[in-house]
Design a protein around this motif. Structure first.
Motif, short mmCIF file in Angstrom:
data_model
loop_
_atom_site.label_atom_id
_atom_site.label_comp_id
_atom_site.label_asym_id
_atom_site.label_seq_id
_atom_site.Cartn_x
_atom_site.Cartn_y
_atom_site.Cartn_z
N UNK A 1 3.89 -7.26 -4.07
CA UNK A 1 3.74 -7.19 -2.62
C UNK A 1 2.30 -7.48 -2.20
N UNK A 2 1.37 -7.01 -2.98
CA UNK A 2 -0.05 -7.29 -2.69
C UNK A 2 -0.34 -8.78 -2.75
N UNK A 3 0.23 -9.47 -3.73
CA UNK A 3 0.03 -10.92 -3.86
C UNK A 3 0.65 -11.66 -2.67
N UNK A 4 1.83 -11.24 -2.26
CA UNK A 4 2.50 -11.92 -1.15
C UNK A 4 1.79 -11.67 0.18
N UNK A 5 1.27 -10.46 0.36
CA UNK A 5 0.58 -10.15 1.62
C UNK A 5 -0.70 -10.98 1.75
N UNK A 6 -1.43 -11.14 0.65
CA UNK A 6 -2.65 -11.93 0.71
C UNK A 6 -2.36 -13.39 1.03
N UNK B 1 4.06 -12.29 7.62
CA UNK B 1 5.47 -12.18 7.21
C UNK B 1 5.78 -10.85 6.56
N UNK B 2 4.78 -10.19 6.00
CA UNK B 2 5.03 -8.94 5.27
C UNK B 2 4.35 -7.76 5.98
N UNK B 3 4.23 -7.86 7.30
CA UNK B 3 3.60 -6.78 8.05
C UNK B 3 4.43 -5.50 8.00
N UNK B 4 5.74 -5.62 8.09
CA UNK B 4 6.60 -4.43 8.07
C UNK B 4 6.50 -3.70 6.74
N UNK B 5 6.50 -4.46 5.64
CA UNK B 5 6.39 -3.82 4.32
C UNK B 5 5.07 -3.06 4.18
N UNK B 6 4.01 -3.64 4.72
CA UNK B 6 2.71 -2.96 4.62
C UNK B 6 2.71 -1.66 5.42
N UNK C 1 1.85 2.07 4.22
CA UNK C 1 0.76 2.85 4.81
C UNK C 1 1.26 4.23 5.26
N UNK C 2 2.49 4.28 5.85
CA UNK C 2 3.06 5.56 6.23
C UNK C 2 3.35 6.41 5.00
N UNK C 3 3.74 5.75 3.92
CA UNK C 3 3.95 6.46 2.66
C UNK C 3 2.64 7.05 2.15
N UNK C 4 1.55 6.30 2.32
CA UNK C 4 0.23 6.80 1.91
C UNK C 4 -0.15 8.05 2.70
N UNK D 1 -6.52 -7.73 5.60
CA UNK D 1 -5.46 -8.47 6.28
C UNK D 1 -4.96 -7.74 7.53
N UNK D 2 -5.11 -6.40 7.57
CA UNK D 2 -4.64 -5.61 8.72
C UNK D 2 -5.78 -4.67 9.13
N UNK D 3 -6.87 -5.19 9.70
CA UNK D 3 -8.02 -4.32 10.02
C UNK D 3 -7.71 -3.26 11.06
#
Length: 713
Positions: free
Chosen positions: A16-21, A26-31, A35-38, A69-71
Motif C-alpha cells: 500500500x505504501x508503494x501504491x500511495x507514493x 487513488x488510494x486516499x480512502x485506504x490511507x 490513519x484512523x487505525x493508528x 502525500x497527505x500533508x
C-alpha cells in the motif's frame, strides 16, 4: 471459488505504501482507514506505554513514509508522537521509543516538522537511560544543525538552539549534560558554532561543573587535543591516479564499463584539484576566544586548590591555567608557589609540571616571582647527586622558563649553571650550552666574559629591555638590503608611476662613498657644457634667418630641460641608510622577492664566521614537552647494540641475495639452478668439456661427425 472481498491492501502495508507514493489520490480512502487505525492504536498504547506494540510500530512507520502525500491529514501526526515521547520518555519500551524517534527524524528530513521543536525534544530525550538512543540522537542533532547551516548560517535558529543547549549544560542529569557539551564541542570543530558565545559558555559552565566527566571534557576542549578525535589522515592513501588511469584506458580493451570508470576518476581528480586550491580554514583554539581569561584562571585555580579529584584531573587544571597565563599574559602570583611544591625528581609526570611552569612564564611577570622556581629546579634537579638525565631535564626546563622571562635569572645562578658546559656527561653539557646560547642573545651582560662569544651584528643592534618595556619598530627590519641595488628612491613612484614629477631621495651609504662630492662635480660639468653651448650659438648667429629661428627654438628647449634638471638636483635629499629604508618601507609595496632578500639579510646578521647555524629565537605559543625531555646521549658502540640495530633494519625486508624469479618459492628448480649447488666432483666432467679444444681435436671430431651422418643416410 473466488472470495467476494479479496482486498489484501489493509494488511499489506509495504504494498500500500508503494501504491500511495505512485498515485496518492487513488488510494486516499485506504490511507485514511490506516490513519484512523493508528489513532485507535495510539489510545490503547497510552494505557500501557511500557509494553511493545508491533502493530503500532508498523503503522507509525507507514504513516511517516507517506505523510508528504497527505500533508493536511497528517498535520497533527508529529504532535501525537512528540507528546507521547515527552510524557512517557523514560518508561517507554526501548523498541517503541526508537520507532517514534525514527519516525520524527523521517518527518524532519521531509521538512514536515519545524527544526526548533524537534531538536528541543531530542535534547530532552538525552536524559533517557538508553546509550544507543543517545548516540543516535547526538549524530542526528549534529548532522541536522550542520545541514541547516550548509548554505548560510541561520543566526536566529542557532541562537535559540544555543540558549536551550546552555540550559542543558546545567541539567541535573549528568548524562544529558555530558552529551550536550559533546555536541557543542563537535559543532565547534565543524566550524558551525565557532563563535565566542559557545566557547565562553563552556568556559563558565562546563569547566566549573560538578560532574567530573563534563569538567574533563571541557578542559580537554581548551587544551586543544582529544585523543578520540585524532584520526590519521588518509587523504594521501586515497589520491586519484589520473595518469595511470589514462594509460590503462589507452592500452586496454575499450568497454563501456571502462569508459564510465575513467569519467568517474576524472571527476574525482577535478574535485581534488579544486580542494587543493581552496584557501585553508584556520580554526582558532578556543582558549583565544575567552572573554574573561583572568576570572577563568582565578576560578580554576581556586577550584584546583579545593578539589579532591585524581592527579590527572589536577594536571589538566594546571595545563589550562598555565596556557591562560601565558597566552593572555595574566597575573596570578599564587600559581607559582603552588606549582613549586610539585618540582621534585621523584614526582609523577614531573616533566609535564615543568612544562606548565614554563608556559605560565611571560615577560610581564616580575622576575622576583619566577626566581624561586628557578632556584627550586637548580637545588632539586641540577645537582651532581642526581643522574645525568635529571640534570639535563632541569637545565632544559630552566632554559624554557628563561626564554619567556629572561629577567628572572640572577647573575650568580646563571654563571653557576654555565659551568656545567664542561660536564662529563654529554646530555648535561649540551643543555648547559643551550642555556648559554640563549643568554648570549638575550642578556649577554649576565654571562662571564669568556662565555659571551663573538658578537654578531644582530646582537650589536639589540637593546637590553627593562621590565615591561616593549620593542616598537618604525620600519621593516632588514629593509636596508633593498638599498644596495639603487642609490636613489622615487618617493612618489607608487602613486603615479608614469609621471616624472616624483622627488628623488639620495641614499648616503655608511661606507663613505662620497656621493655628495661627485654630484657637485657633475653640476659644475653641466654648467660648463651649457656655457660652451651658449658660445657656439653666438658664433653661429650670423647665418641665415631660417637656421637662426630653428636654433633659437632648440636653445629654448634645452634651457628648459637644463633648468628642470637643476631644480631636481636642488630637491635631492641626503638621507642615511636607516632613514632611506624607512622612507622606502612607507612608499613602496614589497614583493615576495623583496621579503626573501630581507629575510636573507636578517639571517646573515645572526651568524658569525665561527657560527654557521642561526639561533632559534621564535617564542612558541605553547611549550613542547619534547623541548624539556630532549636529552643528548652518546650512542652505544658495543657489538650487541650494533646487532640489535642490524636485526631491526632487516625486519619487513626481502632476503638479500640472488632472486630466482619463481612465483612459488617451494616449487622445483631448473637443472641450471640445481647445478650451482652441486658438489664439484659431480660436475667435473662438465667443467672438463668446457676446456678450449685444439685445432687437431676439432678436425677429428668434425670427421667423426661427418662419417656418422654418412652412415645414417
Amino acid at each position: 471459488m473466488v472470495r467476494p472481498n479479496n482486498n489484501q491492501l489493509p494488511e499489506n502495508l509495504p504494498q500500500l505504501q508503494n501504491l500511495i507514493k505512485r498515485d496518492p489520490e487513488s488510494y486516499s480512502d485506504e490511507f485514511h482507514i490506516q490513519y484512523q487505525h493508528f489513532l485507535s492504536l495510539l489510545e490503547v498504547f497510552a494505557l500501557n506505554p511500557s509494553e511493545e506494540n508491533k502493530s503500532l510500530d508498523d503503522t507509525v512507520m507507514f504513516v511517516a513514509q507517506v505523510a508528504q502525500c497527505y500533508p493536511a491529514a497528517c498535520e497533527l501526526f508529529p504532535k501525537h508522537l512528540a507528546d507521547l515521547l515527552r510524557n512517557y520518555a523514560t518508561v517507554l519500551d526501548p523498541a517503541m521509543r526508537n520507532c517514534f524517534v525514527k519516525a520524527l527524524i523521517l518527518l524532519r528530513n521531509k521538512n514536515l516538522v519545524p527544526a526548533l521543536d524537534i531538536l528541543e525534544l531530542f535534547f530532552q530525550l538525552l536524559r533517557c537511560p538508553d546509550k544507543n538512543l543517545r548516540t543516535f540522537l547526538q549524530s542526528h542533532i549534529v548532522t541536522d544543525i550542520k545541514n541547516m547551516n550548509a548554505k548560510h548560517k541561520d543566526m536566529k535558529l542557532n541562537s535559540s538552539l544555543q540558549n536551550f543547549m546552555y540550559a542543558m549544560l546545567k541539567d541535573a542529569n549528568p548524562k544529558a549534560a555530558k552529551m550536550s557539551v559533546d555536541i557543542m564541542i563537535e559543532l565547534y570543530k565543524k566550524n558551525i558554532w565557532n563563535d565566542p558565545k559557545s566557547v565562553n559558555v563552556i568556559a563558565t559552565v562546563g569547566c566549573f561543573s560538578k560532574v567530573t566527566k563534563v569538567l574533563v571534557t571541557s578542559l580537554k576542549f581548551f587544551l586543544g587535543h582529544d585523543e578520540e578525535d585524532e584520526e590519521p589522515d588518509t587523504e594521501s592513501e586515497n589520491e586519484v591516479d589520473l595518469k595511470g588511469a589514462l594509460l590503462a584506458n589507452r592500452v586496454s580493451k575499450k568497454t563501456k564499463k571502462g569508459q564510465k570508470q575513467l569519467q568517474k576518476i576524472k571527476k574525482q581528480a577535478v574535485k581534488a584539484q579544486k580542494k587543493k586550491k581552496n584557501a585553508p580554514a584556520f580554526n582558532f583554539s578556543g582558549i583565544h576566544l575567552v572573554h574573561n581569561p583572568q576570572g577563568m584562571a582565578e576560578g580554576l585555580f581556586k577550584q584546583l586548590q579545593a578539589t579532591n579529584e585524581r592527579f590527572e584531573v589536577k594536571l589538566m587544571h594546571l595545563d589550562v591555567i598555565s596556557r591562560l597565563i601565558g597566552i593572555h599574559e595574566l597575573f596570578l602570583f599564587g600559581f607559582y608557589p603552588y606549582i613549586t611544591r610539585f618540582l621534585q625528581p621523584h614526582q609523577r609526570q614531573v616533566t609535564r609540571v615543568l612544562q606548565f611552569a614554563a608556559q605560565a612564564s611571560h615577560e610581564l611577570v616580575p622576575g622576583d616571582i619566577i626566581e624561586p622556581i628557578l632556584k627550586t629546579i637548580a637545588n632539586n634537579f641540577i645537582t651532581e647527586r642526581n643522574s645525568s638525565d635529571v640534570m639535563a631535564i632541569g637545565l632544559n626546563a630552566t632554559r624554557e622558563i628563561c626564554m619567556r622571562c629572561p629577567l628572572a635569572m640572577g647573575e650568580d645562578l646563571l654563571q653557576d649553571l654555565a659551568m656545567y658546559k664542561t660536564y662529563k656527561e654529554k646530555s648535561v653539557m649540551m643543555a648547559a650550552r643551550s642555556l648559554i646560547t640563549l643568554y648570549r642573545e638575550q642578556l649577554p651582560a649576565l654571562l662571564h666574559k669568556k662565555d659571551r662569544g663573538r658578537q654578531t651584528e644582530a646582537q650589536a643592534e639589540r637593546k637590553v629591555r627593562a621590565y615591561g618595556e616593549r620593542e616598537v619598530h618604525d620600519t621593516v627590519l632588514g629593509a636596508e638590503a633593498l638599498l644596495k641595488d639603487s642609490k636613489t628612491i622615487d618617493i612618489e613612484s607608487d602613486e603615479d608611476t608614469d609621471s616624472n614629477d616624483g622627488q628623488w631621495v639620495n641614499v648616503a651609504h655608511s661606507d663613505g662613498e662620497g656621493g655628495g662630492a661627485e654630484e657637485d662635480d657633475d653640476e659644475d660639468e653641466e654648467e660648463d657644457d651649457e656655457n660652451e653651448e651658449d658660445d657656439d650659438d653666438e658664433d653661429n648667429s650670423d647665418e641665415g634667418e631660417e637656421e637662426a629661428d630653428s636654433n633659437a627654438e632648440e636653445d629654448a628647449a634645452s634651457d628648459e630641460e637644463a633648468a628642470q634638471q637643476k631644480k631636481e638636483k636642488k630637491d635631492v635629499k641626503l638621507l642615511n641608510q636607516k632613514e632611506a629604508a624607512q622612507e622606502l618601507a612607507l612608499t613602496r609595496i614589497f614583493t615576495d622577492e623583496d621579503f626573501k632578500r630581507i629575510n636573507a639579510a636578517n639571517l646573515k646578521k645572526t651568524v658569525t664566521n665561527s657560527r654557521k647555524r642561526p639561533l632559534e629565537q621564535d617564542r612558541a605559543e605553547f611549550v613542547k614537552l619534547n623541548s624539556i625531555e630532549m636529552i643528548f646521549k652518546k650512542r652505544k658502540h658495543d657489538k650487541e647494540s650494533r646487532l640489535e640495530t642490524v636485526q631491526a633494519g632487516r625486519q619487513d625486508r626481502e632476503r638479500f641475495g640472488w632472486k630466482d624469479g619463481r612465483v612459488n618459492e617451494h616449487c622445483s628448480k631448473t637443472n641450471s639452478e640445481k647445478r650451482k649447488t652441486k658438489n664439484f666432483g659431480m660436475m667435473r666432467h662438465k667443467a672438463r668439456s668446457k676446456v678450449k679444444k685444439s685445432f687437431r681435436d676439432k678436425q677429428i671430431s668434425l670427421r667423426k661427425h661427418l662419417l656418422h651422418q654418412k652412415k645414417m643416410k
